[in-house]
Enzyme design. Structure first.
Site, mmCIF file in Angstrom:
data_model
loop_
_atom_site.group_PDB
_atom_site.id
_atom_site.type_symbol
_atom_site.label_atom_id
_atom_site.label_comp_id
_atom_site.label_asym_id
_atom_site.label_seq_id
_atom_site.Cartn_x
_atom_site.Cartn_y
_atom_site.Cartn_z
ATOM 1 C CD1 TRP A 187 -2.646 1.788 0.470
ATOM 2 C CD2 TRP A 187 -1.311 2.476 2.142
ATOM 3 N NE1 TRP A 187 -2.982 3.088 0.773
ATOM 4 C CE2 TRP A 187 -2.190 3.532 1.786
ATOM 5 C CE3 TRP A 187 -0.385 2.689 3.163
ATOM 6 C CZ2 TRP A 187 -2.159 4.775 2.430
ATOM 7 C CZ3 TRP A 187 -0.355 3.925 3.803
ATOM 8 C CH2 TRP A 187 -1.241 4.952 3.444
ATOM 9 C CD GLU A 226 -4.572 -1.545 2.180
ATOM 10 O OE1 GLU A 226 -3.384 -1.756 2.527
ATOM 11 O OE2 GLU A 226 -5.458 -1.217 2.995
ATOM 12 C CE LYS A 228 -6.181 6.099 2.938
ATOM 13 N NZ LYS A 228 -5.508 5.856 4.193
ATOM 14 C CG ASP A 259 -8.456 -0.969 4.786
ATOM 15 O OD1 ASP A 259 -9.511 -0.623 5.330
ATOM 16 O OD2 ASP A 259 -7.344 -0.844 5.335
ATOM 17 C CG HIS A 262 -8.751 1.779 2.233
ATOM 18 N ND1 HIS A 262 -7.492 1.406 1.862
ATOM 19 C CD2 HIS A 262 -8.614 2.251 3.497
ATOM 20 C CE1 HIS A 262 -6.639 1.608 2.842
ATOM 21 N NE2 HIS A 262 -7.300 2.116 3.856
ATOM 22 C CG HIS A 286 -5.765 -4.479 5.280
ATOM 23 N ND1 HIS A 286 -4.886 -3.435 5.095
ATOM 24 C CD2 HIS A 286 -4.999 -5.587 5.371
ATOM 25 C CE1 HIS A 286 -3.654 -3.905 5.072
ATOM 26 N NE2 HIS A 286 -3.696 -5.208 5.225
ATOM 27 C CG ASP A 294 -8.941 4.593 6.035
ATOM 28 O OD1 ASP A 294 -9.324 3.561 6.597
ATOM 29 O OD2 ASP A 294 -7.789 4.743 5.585
ATOM 30 C CG ASP A 296 -7.304 2.823 9.949
ATOM 31 O OD1 ASP A 296 -7.357 1.715 9.403
ATOM 32 O OD2 ASP A 296 -6.927 3.855 9.356
ATOM 33 C CG ASP A 326 -5.093 -1.553 8.313
ATOM 34 O OD1 ASP A 326 -4.499 -1.101 9.306
ATOM 35 O OD2 ASP A 326 -5.029 -1.018 7.188
HETATM 36 C C1 RNT Z 1 -3.674 2.714 4.971
HETATM 37 C C2 RNT Z 1 -3.790 1.273 4.652
HETATM 38 C C3 RNT Z 1 -2.647 0.420 5.112
HETATM 39 C C4 RNT Z 1 -2.158 0.781 6.494
HETATM 40 C C5 RNT Z 1 -1.196 -0.207 7.087
HETATM 41 C C6 RNT Z 1 -0.477 0.335 8.249
HETATM 42 O O1 RNT Z 1 -4.821 3.396 4.758
HETATM 43 O O2 RNT Z 1 -4.977 0.776 5.140
HETATM 44 O O3 RNT Z 1 -2.995 -0.906 5.011
HETATM 45 O O4 RNT Z 1 -3.211 0.947 7.387
HETATM 46 O O5 RNT Z 1 -0.368 -0.679 6.115
HETATM 47 ZN ZN ZN Z 2 -5.274 -1.358 5.068
#
Ligand code: RNT
Ligand code: ZN
Length: 421
Positions: A187, A226, A228, A259, A262, A286, A294, A296, A326
């Site tokens: 990513w 990955e 986003k 993810d 994302h 993820h 996003d 997290d 993630d």
């Molecule tokens: C970032 C991505 C990525 C990170 C990690 C730390 O938006 O989701 O995967 O969160 O690699």
């Molecule tokens: Zn991620």
């Protein structure tokens, strides 16, 4: 009645209830036992890592909060992960980022990372019965402004290409060492805060960089890319968008990482599983929890997660789907964050495994859509939680909320004593 007794009793009742619907809870439990979750190392230290370069943060992501007790070094991080593993059932994986190498006091730049820096991780993981996954790290570095692999300056691009190639070699070494492919996620945060008039150009550069990176074939690792929607301070344009990586993955047969944070908030990530299974070799997930963006947040058992895991089970392609987590919440006890996220993901998987799928599919085949909807609704309230408690009991780990006090204890004895650095 002792808790153990009541868990066993409730399980027996649940087992019968499910059997009446043609579902064998023992089969579901055995399958759950075998689903490895790739645990992200970066929740333990807010994505800081152990480089001696001075992590600059940035790169479109941000851990928020300053709850005391974050892991300050490799030993603390390992100890935290070991603690987490005492509170979750099953055999899992650990996902490392390149910045988490065992660099000692040495300054090792990203274009210098090598398998030796991860030797102690491999040995530790083996000892703990963990398999490792890996990630290249584009963010938090003097050479990672807004662009890395898509940078128009060839020297910066080359630097990141070299880093990523080395990460593939590290992953290959890990895969060979553990006799199981290491899943390497790529990513990058590349994008623009404001409008660009060169959307095509950066994407073309990224395609070229990826072709270069993937030119060498490795046998013991698998590549994931990955996408986003946008990064913080990079809101207007993301080079590695979903269309870009989906196209690249389908064309070059690479694994696309989904993810769950994302995508547009109203987008249904669960719906993507079946399409990816048709056109790409495997899927990497993820699992995250976006709130408005996003963000997290710690994964919880919500409808999005339940839909996702149901789609995974319904697809019948569990062996082609890698489940990674993630999230990184620095505002609460970090061990607690891990445990909630892992257990919630397992609960959701269990719900999927306990779904009366054969009956639902029969209804659908017969055009009995009222019956299908009714059973889907009723299935939500089936006693899956009794099966879950039994799963924990059987695995000799804390049942239900019992893990709260164990985490409080670890906090008192370990994390609370760490002074921020
Ligand atoms: C970032 C991505 C990525 C990170 C990690 C730390 O938006 O989701 O995967 O969160 O690699
Ligand atoms: Zn991620």
């Amino acid at each position: 009645m002792k808790k153990e007794e009541s868990v066993l009793k409730t399980y027996e009742i649940a087992k019968e209830r499910y059997a009446a619907l043609g579902i064998d809870t023992e089969t579901a439990l055995n399958r759950l036992q075998d689903i490895a979750i790739s645990i992200q190392c970066w929740q333990a230290d807010d994505v800081t890592g152990f480089e001696n370069l001075g992590n600059l943060g940035g790169g479109g992501i941000q851990a928020t909060g300053n709850y005391p007790g974050k892991a300050r070094n490799i030993d603390e991080l390992r100890r935290d992960i070991e603690q987490v593993l005492t509170l979750v059932a099953g055999k899992h994986r650990l996902s490392l980022h390149a910045i988490y190498g065992d660099f000692g006091n040495k300054v090792i730049d990203r274009n210098e990372v090598e398998p030796a820096h991860f030797q102690s991780w491999m040995e530790w993981a083996k000892e703990k019965g963990l398999k490792l996954d890996f990630n290249s790290t584009s963010f938090g570095h003097p050479k990672s402004g807004d662009l890395t692999l898509a940078h128009p300056d060839a020297s910066i691009r080359t630097f990141w290409i070299e880093h990523t190639k080395r990460c593939r070699v590290i992953s290959e070494t890990m895969g060979r060492f553990q006799n199981d492919p290491c899943i390497m996620n790529l990513w990058i945060h590349d994008g623009m805060k404001d409008l660009t008039v060169n959307r095509y150009k950066y994407r073309q550069l990224l395609e070229q960089s990826l072709d270069d990176i993937f030119a060498v074939e490795h046998k013991n690792m698998k590549d994931c890319i990955e996408a986003k929607l946008f990064g913080i301070a990079l809101e207007s344009y993301t080079v590695g968008s979903y269309d870009f990586y989906l196209g690249y993955g389908a064309k070059k047969q690479k694994i696309v990482t989904l993810d769950t944070g994302h995508f547009h908030i109203s987008e249904n990530v669960a719906d993507k599983i079946s399409s990816l299974l048709l056109f790409t070799p495997e899927i990497m997930l993820h699992v995250s929890r976006p709130i408005r963006w996003d963000s997290d947040h710690v994964v919880i058992l919500n409808d999005d997660l339940a839909e996702l895991t149901k789609e995974i089970i319904r697809s019948g392609a569990l062996n082609r789907i890698h489940i990674g987590l993630d999230f990184f919440d620095a505002s609460i006890n970090r061990i607690g964050a891990y445990v909630i996220g892992i257990r919630s993901t397992q609960k959701a998987l269990l719900q999927g495994l306990l779904e009366p799928l054969a009956q639902l599919r029969e209804y659908e085949a017969n055009g009995q859509y009222f019956e299908r909807l009714a059973l889907l609704e009723e299935a939500k309230g089936l006693p899956w939680n009794a099966v879950w408690d039994y799963f924990c009991l059987k695995n000799n780990i804390a049942v239900g909320e019992d893990y709260i006090s164990l985490i409080q204890q670890y906090e008192k004895e370990v994390t609370a004593k760490r002074i921020a650095n």
